[in-house]
Write an enzyme that holds these catalytic residues in place. Structure first.
Site: not given
Ligand SMILES: [Zn+2]
Length: 283
Positions: A42, A68, A71, A108, A179, A231
Site C-alpha cells: 500500500r 505481487h 496495489y 493488476h 484470479d 476473497h
C-alpha cells in the site's frame, strides 16, 4: 497422457525476511509455491533486498516464486505522478523478482479513473511495453491480472485481455494471472456447469495458448457478476469446491501453480485451503 502436476501454495507474509519468513510460513501450511510482496503493497517505497535472503529463495528451485506488485500501481491513471510511480514500482518489482528467481511479477490491469478507455490503453502501450522490453532473458514474466470490475476497470472479463495483448504486441515476456474471485465477480459463472471450461476456453481464445502462467485460487464472498473483490476460503464461498477441480483438469492450467490469497493466517485456515486444493488436484 498425464499433465504435469500443479504446485499449490499461497501468498505468504515475509516478516523476518523473504526466505526466512516466507519459507517458514510455506512449510507451516504445506505450500509448494509462494507469492510475496517485495515492497509495502500500500505504498510507493522501493526497498533494497537482503542478498542472503534473495540467494536462499533463488536456490529453492523446487519452490516456484511469484511477486505481487503493490496495489497502488495503475498504468491507466490520468495522474502523471501515479503513472510515473507505477512505472518505477513495477521496474523495481521486476528487478527484485529477478534477484529472488521469481518466475512472474503480477500486476493488476488497472483503471482509467477519469479518462477514457482509449487514453488509458494508449498509456499501456507507451509505458508498459518498454518495461517488458527491459526484462532480461532470465528475468520474470510480467503477468496481467484482470480485476473484479469496479471503478472503470480496464479489464475484468478475460476477453478484455485482448486489447492489452495487442497494445503490448504479444511480447514473449507477457502472461496472465487468472484470479477466480475476480473472474466470478466480473461475471464469469465458474460455479455453473461447464463454467470453468467456457471461461478458460475464452481466455485461451483471447490471448493464445501458453500465456496463462498463474492461478490465484480464491473463493468469493459475493455472487457472480457482483463486481465485488472479497476473497473467501476455498469451498466456503459462492464458487464452491468443485469448480477448482475443473480448473485443475483444464488443459490451459497444465503444470501451472495455484496460489491462494484467502482470509486468515497460518496454520488455519490456509493449511486447510491448501489441503482442499491438493485433494481436488490429486482426486
Ligand atoms: Zn489475486
Amino acid at each position: 497422457m498425464t499433465s504435469p502436476k500443479n504446485p499449490v501454495g499461497a501468498h505468504v507474509p515475509v516478516a523476518g525476511g523473504l526466505a526466512t519468513g516466507g519459507l517458514k510460513y510455506a512449510a507451516e501450511i504445506g505450500a509448494e509455491t509462494i507469492q510475496v510482496f517485495v515492497a509495502n503493497p500500500r505504498g510507493w517505497a522501493l526497498p533494497e533486498g537482503r542478498p542472503a535472503e534473495d540467494a536462499r529463495l533463488r536456490e529453492r528451485t523446487d519452490v516456484p516464486v511469484y511477486v505481487h506488485a503493490p496495489y497502488l500501481v495503475n498504468f491507466g491513471s490520468p495522474t502523471a505522478e501515479t503513472l510515473a510511480k507505477s512505472i518505477a514500482t513495477v521496474r523495481h518489482s521486476l528487478a527484485r523478482g529477478r534477484a529472488i528467481g521469481a518466475r512472474g511479477v503480477v500486476v493488476h490491469t488497472g483503471s482509467s479513473v477519469t479518462q477514457t478507455y482509449d487514453e488509458a490503453m494508449a498509456q499501456i502501450h507507451e509505458h508498459v511495453l518498454p518495461l517488458l522490453e527491459e526484462i532480461p532473458e532470465d528475468g520474470p514474466d510480467l503477468l496481467l491480472e484482470p480485476m473484479a470490475g469496479q471503478n472503470n476497470m480496464l479489464c475484468a472479463k478475460v476477453q478484455g485481455l485482448g486489447p492489452f495483448f495487442d497494445k503490448l504486441e504479444h511480447h514473449p515476456k507477457l502472461g496472465v494471472c487468472f484470479d477466480t474471485c475476480h473472474a466470478f465477480a466480473a461475471g464469469h459463472d465458474l460455479a455453473a456447469p461447464g463454467g470453468v471450461k467456457e471461461t478458460l476456453d475464452a481466455l485461451v481464445a483471447t490471448v493464445g495458448e501458453g500465456r496463462l502462467k498463474l492461478v490465484h485460487a480464491n473463493d468469493s464472498k459475493d455472487a457472480c457478476a457482483s463486481a465485488k473483490d472479497r476473497h473467501e476460503n476455498i469451498g466456503a464461498g459462492r464458487i464452491g469446491e468443485s469448480p477448482f477441480a475443473d480448473l485443475f483438469r483444464h488443459p490451459a492450467t497444465a503444470g501451472i501453480p495455484f496460489i491462494i490469497e484467502t482470509p486468515g493466517r497460518a496454520p488455519e485456515p490456509h493449511a486447510k485451503d491448501i489441503a482442499i486444493l491438493k485433494r481436488l488436484r490429486d482426486g
